[in-house]
Design a protein around this motif. Sequence first.
Motif, PDB file in Angstrom:
ATOM      1  N   VAL A 390     -19.399  73.805  10.611  1.00 26.22           N
ATOM      2  CA  VAL A 390     -20.362  73.856  11.988  1.00 26.22           C
ATOM      3  C   VAL A 390     -19.917  75.116  12.653  1.00 26.22           C
ATOM      4  O   VAL A 390     -20.580  75.512  13.513  1.00 26.22           O
ATOM      5  N   ASP A 391     -18.916  75.916  12.920  1.00 19.14           N
ATOM      6  CA  ASP A 391     -18.727  76.899  13.143  1.00 19.14           C
ATOM      7  C   ASP A 391     -19.328  77.853  12.470  1.00 19.14           C
ATOM      8  O   ASP A 391     -19.726  79.147  13.588  1.00 19.14           O
ATOM      9  N   GLN A 392     -19.277  77.732  11.676  1.00 22.15           N
ATOM     10  CA  GLN A 392     -19.911  78.350  10.713  1.00 22.15           C
ATOM     11  C   GLN A 392     -21.835  78.970  10.915  1.00 22.15           C
ATOM     12  O   GLN A 392     -22.080  79.962  10.959  1.00 22.15           O
ATOM     13  N   LEU A 393     -22.088  77.862  10.980  1.00 16.93           N
ATOM     14  CA  LEU A 393     -23.694  77.690  10.763  1.00 16.93           C
ATOM     15  C   LEU A 393     -24.098  77.734  12.196  1.00 16.93           C
ATOM     16  O   LEU A 393     -24.661  78.758  13.008  1.00 16.93           O
ATOM     17  N   THR A 394     -23.047  78.153  13.238  1.00 19.46           N
ATOM     18  CA  THR A 394     -23.509  78.119  14.355  1.00 19.46           C
ATOM     19  C   THR A 394     -23.485  79.503  15.190  1.00 19.46           C
ATOM     20  O   THR A 394     -23.616  80.058  16.262  1.00 19.46           O
ATOM     21  N   GLU A 395     -22.571  80.061  14.209  1.00 23.59           N
ATOM     22  CA  GLU A 395     -21.734  81.387  14.491  1.00 23.59           C
ATOM     23  C   GLU A 395     -20.654  81.460  15.551  1.00 23.59           C
ATOM     24  O   GLU A 395     -20.957  82.335  16.639  1.00 23.59           O
ATOM     25  N   LEU A 396     -20.275  80.583  15.782  1.00 22.41           N
ATOM     26  CA  LEU A 396     -19.581  80.879  16.933  1.00 22.41           C
ATOM     27  C   LEU A 396     -17.965  81.224  16.399  1.00 22.41           C
ATOM     28  O   LEU A 396     -16.921  81.639  17.292  1.00 22.41           O
ATOM     29  N   ASP A 397     -17.901  81.014  14.909  1.00 21.24           N
ATOM     30  CA  ASP A 397     -16.650  81.895  14.579  1.00 21.24           C
ATOM     31  C   ASP A 397     -16.541  83.554  14.176  1.00 21.24           C
ATOM     32  O   ASP A 397     -15.778  84.127  13.861  1.00 21.24           O
ATOM     33  N   LEU A 398     -18.095  84.257  14.777  1.00 19.91           N
ATOM     34  CA  LEU A 398     -17.763  85.310  14.321  1.00 19.91           C
ATOM     35  C   LEU A 398     -17.400  86.072  15.168  1.00 19.91           C
ATOM     36  O   LEU A 398     -16.793  85.532  16.204  1.00 19.91           O
ATOM     37  N   HIS A 399     -16.815  86.949  14.938  1.00 18.95           N
ATOM     38  CA  HIS A 399     -15.309  87.745  15.388  1.00 18.95           C
ATOM     39  C   HIS A 399     -15.650  89.375  14.943  1.00 18.95           C
ATOM     40  O   HIS A 399     -16.232  89.635  14.321  1.00 18.95           O
ATOM     41  N   TYR A 400     -14.678  90.498  15.775  1.00 17.59           N
ATOM     42  CA  TYR A 400     -14.208  91.503  16.052  1.00 17.59           C
ATOM     43  C   TYR A 400     -13.080  92.232  15.950  1.00 17.59           C
ATOM     44  O   TYR A 400     -12.774  92.484  16.458  1.00 17.59           O
ATOM     45  N   ALA A 401     -12.079  91.297  15.086  1.00 16.35           N
ATOM     46  CA  ALA A 401     -11.143  91.159  14.846  1.00 16.35           C
ATOM     47  C   ALA A 401     -10.899  92.477  14.624  1.00 16.35           C
ATOM     48  O   ALA A 401      -9.408  93.150  15.005  1.00 16.35           O
ATOM     49  N   HIS A 402     -11.172  92.796  13.592  1.00 16.74           N
ATOM     50  CA  HIS A 402     -11.521  94.687  12.766  1.00 16.74           C
ATOM     51  C   HIS A 402     -11.193  95.619  13.829  1.00 16.74           C
ATOM     52  O   HIS A 402     -11.906  96.783  13.292  1.00 16.74           O
ATOM     53  N   SER A 403     -12.226  95.077  14.846  1.00 16.97           N
ATOM     54  CA  SER A 403     -13.291  96.403  15.073  1.00 16.97           C
ATOM     55  C   SER A 403     -12.657  97.272  16.126  1.00 16.97           C
ATOM     56  O   SER A 403     -10.763  97.423  16.628  1.00 16.97           O
ATOM     57  N   PRO A 404     -12.805  98.918  16.629  1.00 18.90           N
ATOM     58  CA  PRO A 404     -11.989  99.835  16.560  1.00 18.90           C
ATOM     59  C   PRO A 404     -11.424  99.451  18.616  1.00 18.90           C
ATOM     60  O   PRO A 404     -11.271  99.615  18.840  1.00 18.90           O
ATOM     61  N   LEU A 405     -12.387  98.523  18.918  1.00 26.08           N
ATOM     62  CA  LEU A 405     -12.588  98.438  19.904  1.00 26.08           C
ATOM     63  C   LEU A 405     -11.219  96.920  20.993  1.00 26.08           C
ATOM     64  O   LEU A 405     -11.685  96.696  21.794  1.00 26.08           O
ATOM     65  N   SER A 406     -11.303  96.851  19.129  1.00 26.30           N
ATOM     66  CA  SER A 406      -9.971  95.393  19.611  1.00 26.30           C
ATOM     67  C   SER A 406      -8.218  95.566  19.377  1.00 26.30           C
ATOM     68  O   SER A 406      -8.689  96.216  18.945  1.00 26.30           O
ATOM     69  N   ALA A 407      -8.279  95.264  20.496  1.00 26.64           N
ATOM     70  CA  ALA A 407      -6.636  95.761  21.066  1.00 26.64           C
ATOM     71  C   ALA A 407      -5.753  94.352  20.745  1.00 26.64           C
ATOM     72  O   ALA A 407      -6.317  93.218  21.410  1.00 26.64           O
TER      73      ALA A 407
END
Length: 512
Positions: A390-407
């Motif tokens: 469900v999290d995958q289909l609804t796109e609630l699991d998308l994340h930016y964990a490896h983004s240059p803006l994430s610390a």
Amino acid sequence: MHRSDRKTEVHAVMQAQVLVVGAGPVGMTLALALRRQGVEVRIVDQAAARTGQSKALVIWPRTLELLDIQGCAQAFVDAGRRCGGARILGEGHELAHAHFSRARSAYPYALMIPQSETERLLEQQLARMGVQVERRVELLSFSDDGTRVTASLRHASGREERAAAAWLAACDGAHSTVRHALGLPFDGDTLESDWVLADVQIDGALPNDELTICWMPEGVLACFPIGGRRFRVIADVGPAPDAEPPPPTLAQVQALIDRRGPPGLRAHDPLWLNHFRINERKLRDYRRGRVFLAGDAAHVHSPAGGQGMNTGMQDAFNLAWKLALVQRGLAAPALLDSYSPERSAIGDQVLRNAGHMTRVALLRNRLLRELRDLAAAGLSRLPPVEQHLVDQLTELDLHYAHSPLSASPHGASHQPAAGSRAPDAALSAADGSATRLHALLGGGRFVLLSVGVAAPAVPTPLQGLVGAATAEEAPGYESGHHYLVRPDGYVALSTRGGDAPAIFGWLQRLAA
């Protein structure tokens, strides 16, 4: 103004800060989010009118949340139909059933709404903010001199115009003029199998509040409710003998339903019959200088999961807040460097997931099909597995964990972690007014959310970039932490209650 013999108008001053090319859902979403933050935007499209076809059918909860931040989600909810789940059938029996009520969101459903309606609502929202889509306007060429983009546009009358903007956003689809002009490779493959698409009325025992997917030995058949008794039917039919096969007939669609679908279904009154092939292609870099690419101009993939339009609209939301802060002089231009790595990583994830779902559905080997069906029937009944689906289909699991803006400094929260979605929450703003996180994010600034701890005073130089708010407790958050939430509703970083200066230091590096 100068007019040449070729009826070309040259505009010496910038007409807009951002020129958006393409007025589909992605382009209009970008224009909407930019204009809401006070950015002057111009949006052009070669087509004479918005689409009249259903095309993309679903808006997922994460996209609805982002529309909520823009203050307009309810208009889409009112126009659409709530779909409560998805079921997979295999040779007459149910293999798996995902219930969207598990989605941890204010929108625990798939919103079934034809793309024609989505575009109508977006255009309506734009008009309310004084932005008119300029139709029958073709982008002929453009140049980027490092300080602005100059575009050559041709109007329906044949008049040519040179228009300047600080930035150009290519939202002009899979055959993007901008992408071709830049010579960017669109890497990937076209799958060999041909597919049938039909928007038809269906009588019989087919639920109109769920997605129905049938895995059969000869192929897959999927039925997506549109409204009333109308459904979108898609089915693979193997490699086509012709490069451009004729549209299928209603009789051919009925034969596919009879062989693969639940018994007793009758299709009639077709609105759209077509063939298509699945392309899986993506740009490596979504930016070239002052030009950005979003939506199908940057990535195309299998319709499995129905995430193409949603991914493109989320590209637009990601780009909009960054362009707005830079254009308003609140953030340094380096902020824009994060757009491509963030959205390219999401594109990779969506491409991978959609391709995997397609290949699993199309298994031909009997033993592999039996193993697939056993796994689906057994594992899907485990709550953690259903939650993951469900999290995958609804796109609630998308994340930016490896983004240059994430610390993740020492003492950072694990829920939600840096780069993760920040759930909406009831809170109090610094001025004492009770509100919601999404309402504050709609102002286009970061929000420093203090949960179970007093809000720190925001330094005067940063007050244009971030607002403060508190919550005694908030579901999904750890008490005793400060969370810096981005304007698109993702956590940039968090700290323990006494370490707010680390957040202000992070913001100071971002500021112009």
